[in-house]
Design an enzyme around this catalytic site. Sequence first.
Site, short mmCIF file in Angstrom:
data_model
loop_
_atom_site.label_atom_id
_atom_site.label_comp_id
_atom_site.label_asym_id
_atom_site.label_seq_id
_atom_site.Cartn_x
_atom_site.Cartn_y
_atom_site.Cartn_z
N GLN A 292 14.93 -8.21 78.23
CA GLN A 292 14.17 -8.71 77.52
C GLN A 292 12.86 -9.32 77.96
O GLN A 292 12.75 -10.30 78.28
CB GLN A 292 14.14 -9.19 75.79
CG GLN A 292 13.59 -8.97 74.35
CD GLN A 292 14.11 -9.81 73.03
OE1 GLN A 292 15.36 -9.37 73.58
NE2 GLN A 292 13.20 -9.84 72.18
N SER B 114 20.54 -8.79 80.80
CA SER B 114 21.41 -9.57 79.32
C SER B 114 21.08 -7.99 78.96
O SER B 114 21.32 -7.22 78.85
CB SER B 114 20.43 -10.49 79.04
OG SER B 114 20.59 -11.15 77.29
N LEU B 115 19.91 -7.58 78.11
CA LEU B 115 19.91 -6.71 77.37
C LEU B 115 19.80 -5.62 78.08
O LEU B 115 20.36 -4.24 77.97
CB LEU B 115 18.78 -6.36 76.80
CG LEU B 115 18.52 -5.47 75.84
CD1 LEU B 115 18.68 -4.95 75.13
CD2 LEU B 115 16.34 -5.32 75.16
N ARG C 92 21.85 -4.98 67.62
CA ARG C 92 22.06 -6.93 68.34
C ARG C 92 20.55 -7.12 67.75
O ARG C 92 20.46 -9.01 68.04
CB ARG C 92 22.30 -6.38 69.49
CG ARG C 92 22.48 -7.18 70.87
CD ARG C 92 22.34 -6.91 72.12
NE ARG C 92 22.34 -7.99 73.19
CZ ARG C 92 22.17 -8.70 74.09
NH1 ARG C 92 20.67 -8.53 73.56
NH2 ARG C 92 21.80 -9.64 74.60
N HIS D 264 20.64 -16.99 74.69
CA HIS D 264 21.82 -17.54 75.51
C HIS D 264 21.77 -18.77 75.31
O HIS D 264 22.08 -19.30 76.20
CB HIS D 264 21.19 -16.87 77.42
CG HIS D 264 21.22 -15.89 77.33
ND1 HIS D 264 22.10 -15.33 77.98
CD2 HIS D 264 19.44 -15.11 77.51
CE1 HIS D 264 21.45 -13.95 78.20
NE2 HIS D 264 20.11 -13.93 77.82
N GLN E 108 27.92 -12.17 75.83
CA GLN E 108 26.24 -11.59 77.17
C GLN E 108 24.91 -12.27 75.73
O GLN E 108 25.12 -11.33 74.99
CB GLN E 108 26.30 -10.95 77.85
CG GLN E 108 25.45 -9.60 78.49
CD GLN E 108 25.13 -9.13 77.26
OE1 GLN E 108 23.41 -9.77 76.98
NE2 GLN E 108 24.61 -7.78 77.48
#
Length: 245
Positions: A11, A90-91, A115, A193, A241
Amino acid sequence: MTKRAFLFAGQGAQKLGMASDLYATYPVVKETFDTASRILGYDLRELIDSNEEKLNQTRYTQPAILTTSVAIYRLLAENGITPDIVAGLSLGEYSALVAAGALSFEDAVALVAKRGEFMETAAPAGSGKMVASLIEEICQKASEKGVVTPANYNTPAQIVIGGEVEAVDYAVELLKEAGAKRLIPLNVSGPFHTALLESASQKLVAELEKVSFNDFTLPLVGNTEAQIMKSEDVKALLARQGMEP
């Protein structure tokens, strides 16, 4: 022998109109976007092309980036360009899971839509922020103003911090006083995060239990532990995560 790795974006990489030229030219790209739109219940292509405000909202950003990534991956594969190993930031790990054969694209779209919704609800736009910068002890000092922690260790010279707006802003002031040269607010709508996303993590666990994961056809380096991901660990790693420090 040369090996090829694909790293899928996370992202913040979104851009108005991204992949519109590919969508207009290649059937496999159009098919990928059309499938995503059917699952999501709205025209994803139109949103990406004409609604920058929504594109930057987490619940829309995440399926937009996943779909764009998978569409480009499929186009490359159709032309004989395939990886030997994959990873995702991440994503981007969800796109990597699709590329590695562990997760169907249809399940991935539905999952990242949930999500994104959970993450946006846990930390509404404007309540938190992320900045790419340096150093940990300053975050400790700034935490007197609220939650602020290192969120991503991108390189030894670039650490992303995230948390509540007041605390992050105070950390930025302290970093400037300490001589930090570049402090860059990231184009994301939440403090990802960080511990502020814990409630989203808990909701995601329930959604992950509904999804079936397949055996990997390609090795995937997970971004939680920086090791080759094992099939039996996927759900636990995805729940962690992107949500926790």
